[in-house]
Design a protein around this motif. Structure first.
Motif, mmCIF file in Angstrom:
data_model
loop_
_atom_site.group_PDB
_atom_site.id
_atom_site.type_symbol
_atom_site.label_atom_id
_atom_site.label_comp_id
_atom_site.label_asym_id
_atom_site.label_seq_id
_atom_site.Cartn_x
_atom_site.Cartn_y
_atom_site.Cartn_z
ATOM 1 N N ALA A 93 22.025 -82.019 64.308
ATOM 2 C CA ALA A 93 21.956 -82.575 63.022
ATOM 3 C C ALA A 93 20.326 -83.054 62.975
ATOM 4 N N PHE A 94 20.097 -82.427 61.807
ATOM 5 C CA PHE A 94 18.333 -82.263 61.472
ATOM 6 C C PHE A 94 17.842 -83.240 60.548
ATOM 7 N N PHE A 95 16.790 -84.011 60.881
ATOM 8 C CA PHE A 95 16.115 -84.886 59.959
ATOM 9 C C PHE A 95 14.660 -84.127 59.470
ATOM 10 N N ASP A 112 25.952 -86.517 52.787
ATOM 11 C CA ASP A 112 26.312 -85.194 53.197
ATOM 12 C C ASP A 112 26.779 -85.196 54.789
ATOM 13 N N TRP A 113 25.816 -85.813 55.275
ATOM 14 C CA TRP A 113 25.902 -85.966 56.902
ATOM 15 C C TRP A 113 27.244 -86.544 57.407
ATOM 16 N N ILE A 114 27.828 -87.516 56.644
ATOM 17 C CA ILE A 114 29.005 -88.173 56.832
ATOM 18 C C ILE A 114 29.987 -87.564 56.344
ATOM 19 N N ASN A 115 30.036 -86.931 55.424
ATOM 20 C CA ASN A 115 30.943 -85.917 54.904
ATOM 21 C C ASN A 115 31.372 -84.947 55.962
ATOM 22 N N PHE A 116 30.243 -84.159 56.450
ATOM 23 C CA PHE A 116 30.402 -83.278 57.468
ATOM 24 C C PHE A 116 31.020 -83.637 58.704
ATOM 25 N N THR A 117 30.605 -84.841 58.973
ATOM 26 C CA THR A 117 31.022 -85.168 60.538
ATOM 27 C C THR A 117 32.848 -85.838 60.217
ATOM 28 N N LYS A 118 33.101 -86.182 59.045
ATOM 29 C CA LYS A 118 34.508 -86.659 58.838
ATOM 30 C C LYS A 118 35.247 -85.382 58.518
ATOM 31 N N LEU A 119 34.989 -84.397 57.822
ATOM 32 C CA LEU A 119 35.540 -83.422 57.086
ATOM 33 C C LEU A 119 35.753 -82.021 57.682
ATOM 34 N N VAL A 120 34.457 -81.540 57.895
ATOM 35 C CA VAL A 120 34.367 -80.188 58.465
ATOM 36 C C VAL A 120 34.594 -80.237 59.940
ATOM 37 N N ILE A 121 33.868 -81.092 60.852
ATOM 38 C CA ILE A 121 34.161 -80.991 62.216
ATOM 39 C C ILE A 121 35.417 -80.967 62.641
ATOM 40 N N PRO A 122 36.430 -81.922 62.153
ATOM 41 C CA PRO A 122 37.841 -81.861 62.412
ATOM 42 C C PRO A 122 38.288 -80.422 62.198
ATOM 43 N N GLU A 123 38.045 -79.859 61.320
ATOM 44 C CA GLU A 123 38.409 -78.342 61.150
ATOM 45 C C GLU A 123 37.991 -77.439 62.084
ATOM 46 N N LEU A 124 36.694 -77.548 62.524
ATOM 47 C CA LEU A 124 36.146 -76.627 63.379
ATOM 48 C C LEU A 124 36.668 -76.854 64.917
ATOM 49 N N ASP A 163 14.555 -98.645 59.017
ATOM 50 C CA ASP A 163 15.021 -99.426 59.842
ATOM 51 C C ASP A 163 15.890 -98.913 60.979
ATOM 52 N N LEU A 164 15.997 -99.274 62.183
ATOM 53 C CA LEU A 164 16.694 -98.880 63.197
ATOM 54 C C LEU A 164 18.184 -98.878 62.589
ATOM 55 N N GLU A 165 18.930 -99.649 62.009
ATOM 56 C CA GLU A 165 20.202 -99.787 61.694
ATOM 57 C C GLU A 165 20.618 -98.525 60.917
ATOM 58 N N TYR A 166 19.650 -97.868 60.033
ATOM 59 C CA TYR A 166 19.805 -96.872 59.189
ATOM 60 C C TYR A 166 20.226 -95.536 60.039
ATOM 61 N N TYR A 167 19.290 -95.480 61.207
ATOM 62 C CA TYR A 167 19.427 -94.193 62.017
ATOM 63 C C TYR A 167 20.760 -94.621 62.956
ATOM 64 N N GLN A 168 20.812 -95.726 63.523
ATOM 65 C CA GLN A 168 21.968 -95.996 64.423
ATOM 66 C C GLN A 168 23.448 -95.636 63.779
ATOM 67 N N GLU A 169 23.264 -95.898 62.481
ATOM 68 C CA GLU A 169 24.661 -95.283 61.530
ATOM 69 C C GLU A 169 24.967 -93.960 61.823
ATOM 70 N N LEU A 170 24.081 -93.357 61.458
ATOM 71 C CA LEU A 170 23.962 -91.924 61.428
ATOM 72 C C LEU A 170 24.086 -91.338 62.817
ATOM 73 N N ALA A 171 23.295 -91.938 63.688
ATOM 74 C CA ALA A 171 23.463 -91.176 65.114
ATOM 75 C C ALA A 171 24.730 -91.520 65.760
#
Length: 447
Positions: A9-11, A400-412, A34-42
């Motif tokens: 996952a690229f920043f 888009d990061w969250i949508n991918f992890t929640k929706l595309v990853i289960p399909e893969l 803020d760290l919390e922003y990146y923590q949520e994504l990580a």
């Protein structure tokens, strides 16, 4: 699943990999520092079992043109500092940080990445860049960029030196023997005594050998010099190809380069960059892409292309063709980007059209549609050998990061293309890469 698809996952910008993603209604504001922003994504990426987070970087503010400072999201956190913080709030995901071999010293960077590897229990990775912007050079005592071939020559020696420093304390060197008073075995600690064209480093490093032996080495340049560096040193290459056929040719070219360096094809993982855009329908996908295109002021796109090719395009008719472009021999910027502009010139695109295309996220292909549509496209590329996985360049973060992890990853995962659990071991282990041998371990004992 024998060979899983590698996903990072690229920043590039904190709010996404569209050039002006910060303007999107769903983009975050000052909390991107803020760290919390990146923590949520990580943690979302780790929950989805992605292989790594990849933090891009520049060591300067892109400000050649006035529109850059006024509109473009240049500000960003320093990667190693950020990844060290994320190491404490994650357990498995790889941590790829960009650092310049042009404006750093081998000892300092080797020490920083060795420390990150220990703190993360074997998850550190270094994306080696040679810094192609004049704005970067002027922050380090220069009036302009370092000559292209010279930058890569320095980078090669930098990597040789860093690897020697990582090896300078052998794995068995530290004894912690309280009874005898020996903290370490001196026969297993080595001064590297490096004297080269660019560096003079005595060593040893004052950090124990990294958990992975060497942090995973990533390289992203596609110029001849960049490919030569990757073929000798890199474990991962980040590519920008637009079709399966182009990806297959890119892989074949690298396999030949690896052979010339005494390496096997499996020793280098190639990850094409893609922009995944999860939508409920083709119509929604088109609408999202069109909206993204409205976010970039026209002048920003023109200035971006100007930076890529070293020619101020604002002086030319916007609906005219690109002017004559520099030759490689006289161009000290990023030649990969110059090559991309050349490809647009061959397509007879106008300056306006080139600016619009580059403004999205460079030239990475968009994979838009339903989760199934995106999984179909990724599977087609992967099974055809166009890449060992993908560098995911989300247009808008976090949406888009969250949508991918929640929706595309289960399909893969359902297709057996990505894991449902992390395998044991380090980041290097999970990539199927062997731990490097220590170059000093077979040397005669120092006296």
């Amino acid at each position: 699943m024998t060979t899983p698809m590698i996903l990072t996952a690229f920043f590039f910008n904190p709010q996404g990999d569209h050039r002006m993603s910060w303007r999107h209604p769903q983009a975050r504001g000052p909390e991107i520092f803020d760290l919390e922003y990146y923590q949520e994504l990580a943690q979302a990426a780790e929950y989805a079992k992605l292989d790594a987070i990849f933090i891009a970087d520049h060591v300067g503010m892109w400000d050649t043109f006035e529109s850059n400072v006024a509109h473009y999201a240049n500000a960003r956190l320093e990667p190693i500092t950020l990844l060290s913080a994320l190491a404490a709030v994650t357990k498995h995901i790889g941590l790829i940080g960009t650092a310049s071999a042009s404006y750093s010293e081998p000892y300092n960077l080797a020490r920083a990445f060795a420390s990150l590897d220990h703190l993360s229990k074997g998850r550190a990775s270094w994306n080696v860049v040679t810094s192609a912007m004049n704005e970067e050079a002027m922050n380090f005592g220069r009036d302009g960029n370092i000559e292209h071939a010279f930058r890569y020559e320095r980078a090669g020696e930098f990597l040789d030196t860093a690897k020697a420093l990582w090896d300078s304390i052998e794995d068995e060197a530290l004894l912690f023997d309280k009874e005898t008073g020996f903290f370490a075995d001196p026969s297993k600690i080595h001064r590297i005594e490096h004297i080269g064209k660019h560096f003079k480093v005595r060593g040893p490093l004052n950090v124990p050998r990294p958990v992975q032996g060497h942090p995973v080495i990533v390289q992203a340049g596609s110029s001849e010099d960049g490919k030569a560096l990757a073929a000798k040193h890199a474990d991962i290459n980040f590519s920008l190809v637009r079709t399966i056929e182009e990806g297959q040719r890119y892989r074949k070219d690298f396999d030949e380069r690896l052979f010339q360096n005494g390496r096997s094809p499996s020793s280098l993982k190639i990850l094409p960059g893609i922009l995944p855009l999860v939508c409920s329908s083709a119509a929604e996908a088109k609408e999202k892409q069109e909206f993204l295109n409205t976010l970039t002021p026209e002048r920003v796109g023109i200035d971006l292309v100007s930076s890529w090719c070293g020619v101020d395009l604002s002086k030319f008719p916007i609906d005219g063709q690109l002017p004559a472009l520099p030759e490689d021999a006289t161009f000290n910027g990023q030649r990969t980007n110059l090559d991309r502009v050349r490809s647009f010139a061959k397509e007879k695109l106008t300056i306006r059209e080139v600016a619009r295309r580059v403004s999205t996220a460079g030239t990475a292909p968009v994979m838009a549609g339903t989760p199934k549509d995106i999984a179909d496209q990724m599977e087609a590329w992967f099974t055809a050998g166009a890449g060992d996985g993908f560098n995911l360049m989300f247009p808008v973060v976090p949406e888009d990061w969250i949508n991918f992890t929640k929706l595309v990853i289960p399909e893969l995962q359902r297709r057996g293309l990505t894991p449902t659990e992390y395998a044991d071991g380090t980041f290097r282990d999970r990539l199927g890469l062997p731990r490097p041998m220590n170059q000093f371990s077979k040397l005669p004992v120092n006296k």
